[in-house]
Enzyme design. Structure first.
Site, PDB file in Angstrom:
ATOM      1  N   LYS A   1       0.829  -1.214   0.000  1.00 12.57           N
ATOM      2  CA  LYS A   1       0.000   0.000   0.000  1.00 12.57           C
ATOM      3  C   LYS A   1       0.866   1.269   0.000  1.00 12.57           C
ATOM      4  O   LYS A   1       2.071   1.207   0.212  1.00 12.57           O
ATOM      5  CB  LYS A   1      -0.934  -0.002   1.219  1.00 12.57           C
ATOM      6  CG  LYS A   1      -1.919  -1.163   1.202  1.00 12.57           C
ATOM      7  CD  LYS A   1      -2.851  -1.092   0.002  1.00 12.57           C
ATOM      8  CE  LYS A   1      -3.977  -2.123   0.041  1.00 12.57           C
ATOM      9  NZ  LYS A   1      -3.561  -3.496  -0.293  1.00 12.57           N
TER      10      LYS A   1
HETATM   11  C1  LIG Z   1      -9.712  -3.111  -1.627  1.00  8.86           C
HETATM   12  C2  LIG Z   1      -9.119  -3.817  -0.443  1.00  8.86           C
HETATM   13  N1  LIG Z   1      -9.886  -4.033   0.640  1.00  8.86           N
HETATM   14  C3  LIG Z   1      -9.399  -4.641   1.739  1.00  8.86           C
HETATM   15  C4  LIG Z   1      -8.115  -5.089   1.789  1.00  8.86           C
HETATM   16  C5  LIG Z   1      -7.640  -5.816   3.008  1.00  8.86           C
HETATM   17  O1  LIG Z   1      -6.563  -5.188   3.590  1.00  8.86           O
HETATM   18  P1  LIG Z   1      -5.608  -5.943   4.637  1.00  8.86           P
HETATM   19  O2  LIG Z   1      -4.644  -6.761   3.838  1.00  8.86           O
HETATM   20  O3  LIG Z   1      -4.947  -4.830   5.381  1.00  8.86           O
HETATM   21  O4  LIG Z   1      -6.456  -6.788   5.506  1.00  8.86           O
HETATM   22  C6  LIG Z   1      -7.269  -4.895   0.702  1.00  8.86           C
HETATM   23  C7  LIG Z   1      -5.880  -5.367   0.751  1.00  8.86           C
HETATM   24  O5  LIG Z   1      -5.176  -5.569  -0.174  1.00  8.86           O
HETATM   25  C8  LIG Z   1      -7.786  -4.242  -0.455  1.00  8.86           C
HETATM   26  O6  LIG Z   1      -7.024  -4.043  -1.536  1.00  8.86           O
END
Ligand SMILES: Cc1ncc(COP(=O)(O)O)c(C=O)c1O
Length: 378
Positions: free
Chosen positions: A184
């Site tokens: 990210k």
């Molecule tokens: C659009 C979206 N939502 C939710 C998530 C979930 O994030 P995390 O990996 O921090 O749980 C991601 C992670 O890549 C994402 O791209």
């Protein structure tokens, strides 16, 4: 695999190392004062009343769904063109995710018209995703939600540092959730942040983040409490001090890094145009300031995408796909006879190109020339 140009890269330096060292030397590793500072910094940056750090955005989306009152028998409407976490969060509560189509080839975000057609008496919330850090049509989404009495959760996993009409993405709806996963725009390895302007939601989220306990280990360490009650069914979704220390440093770097991402995105547009490549980059007409998290490209219809990605790989360029639509996954197919023609057509042509702040303009030329080769294999 040693890539000549990877898909993404992290801007980590001596500042991150020093911040982590300081936490290690303090010997206080679990959620405490550094996390409080990180939350304060983040809330101020996005202009939210409350920011609550969690172990990852998936956990954050789950808490957001619970805070929004989503549960057994309810429905929540969301795009299928997103990471599976958005839909999983709905399912953790016992509710059913209902998938809505996207707008089109230039706007990969969920369509408000598609959402409207899917609202039933069981609908409780809309989960909108700012794809790649590009804003959904939040004014229309908020108007529809208010008219129909629905909660709005923004999956702002891609959107730290983006706004629409001067309002940070993630702060338009009832709750917004950011991800700090390693790919990210700002990262803590694993990590996430919820933001809300609603005091009751914030209180509930804080409580559920740590087992529904009325006081934290940190409070007891500070001498503010000696015991606790458990007043709700909560979880252990806490972040830790090492990651919060990383988050503080990364947040400070975010504006400049996002600016660089926006610049590189424009360079991609210019170079692809100059090379007259039959590849389009969505969001040419987007509103607001994007976090430019992803560089999605749409290949011409009928292109053999695996062959294209293999040809890019052969030239040392890493590519990816965002996303295989959720409604096509085995775990989501059963019983849901869903047809999302625009999502299906666009998702089949999408390839994500490298984008990270340390890329040079020359790197963009290298990727673009590689596309020329990959589209017309020798
Ligand atoms: C659009 C979206 N939502 C939710 C998530 C979930 O994030 P995390 O990996 O921090 O749980 C991601 C992670 O890549 C994402 O791209």
């Amino acid at each position: 695999m040693q890539w000549k140009i990877p898909l993404s890269d992290i801007d980590f330096g001596l500042e991150e190392q020093a911040a982590v060292q300081t936490v290690l030397q303090s010997k206080w590793l679990t959620m405490g004062g550094v996390t409080e500072e990180f939350e304060r910094d983040f809330a101020a940056y996005v202009g939210a009343k409350h920011a609550i750090a969690v172990t990852n955005a998936t956990a954050g989306l789950h808490l957001a769904c619970v805070a929004a009152g989503i549960g057994n028998g309810d429905e929540a409407i969301l795009p299928s063109l997103t990471f599976v976490a958005t839909a999983n969060a709905v399912r953790y509560t016992g509710a059913t995710p209902i998938f809505a189509d996207i707008v089109g080839a230039d706007d990969l975000n969920v369509s408000v018209h598609a959402i409207e057609k899917l609202i039933t008496p069981r609908t409780r919330a809309l989960l909108v995703v700012h794809y790649g850090g590009y804003a959904c049509d939040m004014p229309s989404i908020m108007e529809l939600a208010r008219e129909r009495g629905l909660k709005v959760i923004e999956d702002a996993a891609h959107a730290a540092g983006s706004d629409l009409g001067g309002v940070h993405l993630g702060t338009w709806g009832d709750v917004g959730v950011y991800s700090f996963f390693s790919n990210k725009n700002m990262t803590t390895g694993e990590g996430g942040m919820l933001v809300t302007n609603d005091d009751a939601h914030a209180q509930k989220i804080r409580l559920l983040r740590s087992h529904g306990m009325t006081s934290l280990t940190w409070d007891r360490h500070k001498g503010h409490a000696w015991s606790y009650d458990v007043v709700d069914l909560g979880y252990n979704y806490r972040i830790d001090e090492i990651r919060s220390a990383l988050g503080k440093v990364q947040l400070a770097k975010l504006p400049a890094n996002n600016e660089r991402r926006r610049h590189l995105t424009q360079v991609y547009r210019d170079v692809l145009h100059e090379l007259a490549l039959d590849v389009t980059i969505p969001f040419a007409r987007h509103a607001g300031t994007s976090a430019a998290h992803l560089l999605p490209a749409l290949l011409p219809s009928g292109t053999d995408r695996p062959a294209f990605m293999e040809a890019m790989k052969a030239q040392g360029i890493q590519t990816s796909i965002h996303y295989p639509p959720i409604h096509t996954f085995t775990a989501f197919r059963e019983g849901a006879n869903v047809s999302l023609p625009i999502t299906e057509e666009i998702a089949a042509r999408e390839v994500t190109l490298p984008l990270y702040p340390m890329m040079t303009d020359e790197d963009v030329w290298t990727v673009s020339k590689a596309i020329t080769q990959a589209l017309v294999p020798a």
